[in-house]
Design a protein around this motif. Structure first.
Motif, PDB file in Angstrom:
ATOM      1  N   PHE A 196       0.859  -1.150  -0.303  1.00  0.00           N
ATOM      2  CA  PHE A 196      -0.057  -0.032   0.004  1.00  0.00           C
ATOM      3  C   PHE A 196       1.318   1.185   0.039  1.00  0.00           C
ATOM      4  CE2 PHE A 196      -3.103  -2.965   1.887  1.00  0.00           C
ATOM      5  CZ  PHE A 196      -4.179  -2.473   0.963  1.00  0.00           C
ATOM      6  N   GLU A 197       1.903   1.432  -0.912  1.00  0.00           N
ATOM      7  CA  GLU A 197       2.727   2.062  -0.694  1.00  0.00           C
ATOM      8  C   GLU A 197       2.767   2.978  -2.199  1.00  0.00           C
ATOM      9  OE1 GLU A 197       6.696   0.307  -1.228  1.00  0.00           O
ATOM     10  OE2 GLU A 197       6.096  -1.023   1.040  1.00  0.00           O
ATOM     11  N   ILE A 198       3.053   4.693  -1.522  1.00  0.00           N
ATOM     12  CA  ILE A 198       2.248   5.028  -3.113  1.00  0.00           C
ATOM     13  C   ILE A 198       3.720   5.002  -3.599  1.00  0.00           C
ATOM     14  CG2 ILE A 198       2.428   8.236  -3.007  1.00  0.00           C
ATOM     15  CD1 ILE A 198      -0.486   7.168  -2.120  1.00  0.00           C
ATOM     16  N   GLU A 199       4.749   5.532  -3.619  1.00  0.00           N
ATOM     17  CA  GLU A 199       6.042   5.233  -4.242  1.00  0.00           C
ATOM     18  C   GLU A 199       5.632   3.879  -5.307  1.00  0.00           C
ATOM     19  OE1 GLU A 199       8.050   7.487  -5.430  1.00  0.00           O
ATOM     20  OE2 GLU A 199       7.062   8.753  -3.661  1.00  0.00           O
ATOM     21  N   GLU A 200       5.206   3.094  -4.856  1.00  0.00           N
ATOM     22  CA  GLU A 200       5.413   1.744  -5.578  1.00  0.00           C
ATOM     23  C   GLU A 200       3.771   2.376  -6.486  1.00  0.00           C
ATOM     24  OE1 GLU A 200       5.696  -2.326  -7.351  1.00  0.00           O
ATOM     25  OE2 GLU A 200       6.989  -1.015  -4.694  1.00  0.00           O
ATOM     26  N   TYR A 201       2.801   2.495  -5.972  1.00  0.00           N
ATOM     27  CA  TYR A 201       2.317   3.240  -6.988  1.00  0.00           C
ATOM     28  C   TYR A 201       1.996   3.878  -8.578  1.00  0.00           C
ATOM     29  CZ  TYR A 201      -1.412   1.324  -3.577  1.00  0.00           C
ATOM     30  OH  TYR A 201      -2.094   0.538  -2.614  1.00  0.00           O
ATOM     31  N   LYS A 202       3.035   4.929  -7.731  1.00  0.00           N
ATOM     32  CA  LYS A 202       3.239   6.086  -9.173  1.00  0.00           C
ATOM     33  C   LYS A 202       4.849   5.575 -10.092  1.00  0.00           C
ATOM     34  CE  LYS A 202       4.196  10.243  -6.362  1.00  0.00           C
ATOM     35  NZ  LYS A 202       4.914  11.023  -5.520  1.00  0.00           N
ATOM     36  N   LYS A 203       5.154   4.590  -9.485  1.00  0.00           N
ATOM     37  CA  LYS A 203       6.614   3.237  -9.955  1.00  0.00           C
ATOM     38  C   LYS A 203       5.051   2.654 -11.405  1.00  0.00           C
ATOM     39  CE  LYS A 203       9.708   0.160 -10.088  1.00  0.00           C
ATOM     40  NZ  LYS A 203      10.588  -1.428  -9.215  1.00  0.00           N
ATOM     41  N   ILE A 204       4.380   2.161 -10.716  1.00  0.00           N
ATOM     42  CA  ILE A 204       2.947   1.738 -11.974  1.00  0.00           C
ATOM     43  C   ILE A 204       2.626   2.554 -12.993  1.00  0.00           C
ATOM     44  CG2 ILE A 204       1.197   0.256 -12.376  1.00  0.00           C
ATOM     45  CD1 ILE A 204       1.620  -1.384  -9.172  1.00  0.00           C
ATOM     46  N   VAL A 205       2.182   3.653 -12.616  1.00  0.00           N
ATOM     47  CA  VAL A 205       2.081   4.503 -13.201  1.00  0.00           C
ATOM     48  C   VAL A 205       2.600   4.253 -14.343  1.00  0.00           C
ATOM     49  CG1 VAL A 205       0.336   6.416 -13.559  1.00  0.00           C
ATOM     50  CG2 VAL A 205      -0.397   4.888 -11.609  1.00  0.00           C
ATOM     51  N   ARG A 206       3.502   5.464 -13.769  1.00  0.00           N
ATOM     52  CA  ARG A 206       5.112   5.743 -14.413  1.00  0.00           C
ATOM     53  C   ARG A 206       5.015   4.417 -16.269  1.00  0.00           C
ATOM     54  NH1 ARG A 206       7.965   7.721  -9.432  1.00  0.00           N
ATOM     55  NH2 ARG A 206       8.183   9.299  -9.246  1.00  0.00           N
ATOM     56  N   GLY A 207       4.982   3.479 -15.896  1.00  0.00           N
ATOM     57  CA  GLY A 207       4.926   2.187 -16.482  1.00  0.00           C
ATOM     58  C   GLY A 207       4.083   2.103 -17.245  1.00  0.00           C
ATOM     59  N   LEU A 208       2.756   2.384 -16.587  1.00  0.00           N
ATOM     60  CA  LEU A 208       1.714   2.722 -17.546  1.00  0.00           C
ATOM     61  C   LEU A 208       1.840   3.876 -18.730  1.00  0.00           C
ATOM     62  CD1 LEU A 208      -1.031   1.019 -18.301  1.00  0.00           C
ATOM     63  CD2 LEU A 208      -1.779   2.906 -17.294  1.00  0.00           C
ATOM     64  N   ALA A 246      -5.496   6.901  -7.503  1.00  0.00           N
ATOM     65  CA  ALA A 246      -6.146   7.984  -7.853  1.00  0.00           C
ATOM     66  C   ALA A 246      -4.585   8.963  -7.734  1.00  0.00           C
ATOM     67  CB  ALA A 246      -7.146   8.108  -8.056  1.00  0.00           C
ATOM     68  N   ALA A 247      -4.799   9.583  -6.650  1.00  0.00           N
ATOM     69  CA  ALA A 247      -3.679  10.462  -6.265  1.00  0.00           C
ATOM     70  C   ALA A 247      -2.440  10.470  -7.011  1.00  0.00           C
ATOM     71  CB  ALA A 247      -3.885  10.323  -4.470  1.00  0.00           C
ATOM     72  N   SER A 248      -2.286   9.022  -7.010  1.00  0.00           N
ATOM     73  CA  SER A 248      -0.481   8.688  -7.636  1.00  0.00           C
ATOM     74  C   SER A 248      -0.708   8.822  -8.981  1.00  0.00           C
ATOM     75  CB  SER A 248      -0.479   7.444  -6.802  1.00  0.00           C
ATOM     76  OG  SER A 248       0.033   7.274  -5.915  1.00  0.00           O
ATOM     77  N   VAL A 249      -2.033   8.557  -9.525  1.00  0.00           N
ATOM     78  CA  VAL A 249      -2.277   8.756 -10.899  1.00  0.00           C
ATOM     79  C   VAL A 249      -1.650  10.434 -11.355  1.00  0.00           C
ATOM     80  CG1 VAL A 249      -3.414   8.659 -13.450  1.00  0.00           C
ATOM     81  CG2 VAL A 249      -2.939   6.683 -11.166  1.00  0.00           C
ATOM     82  N   ILE A 250      -2.838  11.437 -10.558  1.00  0.00           N
ATOM     83  CA  ILE A 250      -2.507  12.983 -10.805  1.00  0.00           C
ATOM     84  C   ILE A 250      -0.991  13.090 -10.500  1.00  0.00           C
ATOM     85  CG2 ILE A 250      -3.235  15.139  -9.374  1.00  0.00           C
ATOM     86  CD1 ILE A 250      -5.848  13.378  -8.490  1.00  0.00           C
ATOM     87  N   SER A 251      -0.334  12.787  -9.295  1.00  0.00           N
ATOM     88  CA  SER A 251       0.933  13.320  -9.276  1.00  0.00           C
ATOM     89  C   SER A 251       1.897  13.056 -11.044  1.00  0.00           C
ATOM     90  CB  SER A 251       1.403  12.631  -7.996  1.00  0.00           C
ATOM     91  OG  SER A 251       3.077  13.520  -7.743  1.00  0.00           O
ATOM     92  N   VAL A 252       2.105  11.912 -10.631  1.00  0.00           N
ATOM     93  CA  VAL A 252       2.384  11.145 -12.358  1.00  0.00           C
ATOM     94  C   VAL A 252       1.991  12.191 -13.455  1.00  0.00           C
ATOM     95  CG1 VAL A 252       3.481   8.937 -13.519  1.00  0.00           C
ATOM     96  CG2 VAL A 252       2.955   9.221 -11.413  1.00  0.00           C
ATOM     97  N   ALA A 253       0.589  12.818 -13.635  1.00  0.00           N
ATOM     98  CA  ALA A 253       0.653  13.038 -14.685  1.00  0.00           C
ATOM     99  C   ALA A 253       1.034  14.429 -14.636  1.00  0.00           C
ATOM    100  CB  ALA A 253      -1.035  13.132 -14.311  1.00  0.00           C
ATOM    101  N   LYS A 254       0.948  14.845 -13.333  1.00  0.00           N
ATOM    102  CA  LYS A 254       1.397  16.002 -13.400  1.00  0.00           C
ATOM    103  C   LYS A 254       3.227  15.807 -14.049  1.00  0.00           C
ATOM    104  CE  LYS A 254      -1.600  18.075  -9.501  1.00  0.00           C
ATOM    105  NZ  LYS A 254      -1.570  18.539  -8.262  1.00  0.00           N
ATOM    106  N   GLU A 255       3.815  15.386 -13.203  1.00  0.00           N
ATOM    107  CA  GLU A 255       5.199  15.250 -13.847  1.00  0.00           C
ATOM    108  C   GLU A 255       4.975  15.055 -15.415  1.00  0.00           C
ATOM    109  OE1 GLU A 255       6.447  11.692 -11.618  1.00  0.00           O
ATOM    110  OE2 GLU A 255       7.166  12.379 -10.265  1.00  0.00           O
TER     111      GLU A 255
END
Length: 324
Positions: A215-227, A245-254
């Motif tokens: 249940f880790e934000i950084e793990e979620y972000k890693k998955i989203v970046r890969g996607l 979903a909050a992790s998706v928002i963060s990566v989308a901004k990146e």
């Protein structure tokens, strides 16, 4: 240390009367009850809870087993469960399993030693057989077990609402970030609904699973970046939780993706953070308060010897905000 005899003497009643007041047994006048409580207060008398439990054949303790107390969904759920349990005269023994099956088993053994009256299971390891051997009333939250009643939101309806919204908003290539599908949970119905709607509407889609026991934000972000690396033109995402979903928002901004112009996002849960992130998150609201209340109700009915329905599905609501 004062004893029950001291309380009886101070109140001018018998030891039996004090015992009846403590255990709420038999008729006791309000005048007598008030005398006993005043004597207890003056003497600072603390009843022996173990002795009272043996007398009443109840401990008035409930075990609550969850995967991660710091996760916003489980934190909110725990708060409501404790509230409704307390309203019924029960206290909670909180067990934070950390998604570790051996730790989970240790907690189950501990709860049995403490003679809890029942257990609410919100944890998600694969060791289901450990629970089936417990001779106690049990209620599961968002998890299937043989012969154990469970409470869940209408995950299938939630998946339909989220996926149809993305398509109605013009998304042509959508993705679902699911929980670990290896787990046998009602939450998998979000994934099933997503696939069915996307197939029916002839929309290109992809599914990515999060890892078990994470249940880790950084793990979620890693998955989203890969996607996004593999499919940079995805324009709609249905995330299986608001935290994802909050992790998706963060990566989308990146990646300089504009929300909702370039990317539309729908979460699931409607935890407090959904309305705090920027842009605010469109999501499927689980009735967390009602899930907690239903879990307590089902458990207490079992403790009282009643049979309860196994499947308890509560309705969901689509909450539209700025990400769509």
């Amino acid at each position: 240390m004062p004893t029950i005899k001291d309380v009886a003497k101070k109140a001018g009643v018998t030891v039996t009367t004090v015992s009846r007041v403590l255990n709420n047994r038999g008729y006791i006048s309000e005048v007598t009850r008030k005398k006993v409580y005043e004597a207890m207060k003056e003497l600072n008398y603390q009843p022996n809870e173990l002795a009272r439990s043996l007398y009443r054949k109840k401990s008035y303790l409930i075990g609550l087993l969850i995967p991660n107390v710091s996760h916003p969904f489980f934190a909110e759920l725990t708060g409501y469960i404790e509230y409704y349990a307390y309203q019924e005269g029960y206290k909670i023994l909180l067990c934070n399993s950390g998604q570790d099956s051996s730790k989970e088993k240790g907690y189950i053994d501990m709860l049995k030693r403490h003679q809890v009256d029942g257990i609410i299971i919100g944890s998600h390891t694969l060791e289901a057989e450990q629970y089936l051997n417990v001779k106690l009333p049990i209620v599961a939250i968002d998890r299937y077990y043989s012969n154990i009643p469970y409470v869940a939101s209408d995950n299938y309806k939630g998946g339909i609402l989220a996926t149809k919204l993305l398509i109605q908003k013009g998304c042509k290539k959508i993705a679902h970030i699911s929980g670990p599908l290896i787990l046998n949970t009602p939450a998998n119905n979000r994934y099933k609904a997503f696939k069915e709607v996307a197939t029916q509407e002839n929309v290109e889609y992809f599914v990515v699973e999060t890892k078990l026991n994470r249940f880790e934000i950084e793990e979620y972000k890693k998955i989203v970046r890969g996607l996004f690396k593999e499919h940079p033109d995805i324009d709609g995402i249905f995330a299986s939780s608001d935290l994802i979903a909050a992790s998706v928002i963060s990566v989308a901004k990146e990646l300089n993706k504009k929300i909702p112009q370039d990317l539309k996002i729908v979460g699931y849960d409607d935890i407090n953070v959904a309305n705090l992130v920027v842009p605010s998150l469109t999501t499927v609201r689980q009735p967390i308060k009602e899930i907690a209340r239903k879990a307590i109700e089902l458990l207490l009915r079992q403790i009282d010897g009643e049979k309860v329905e196994k499947e308890n599905i509560l309705p969901v609501t689509l909450i539209e905000r700025e990400t769509t």
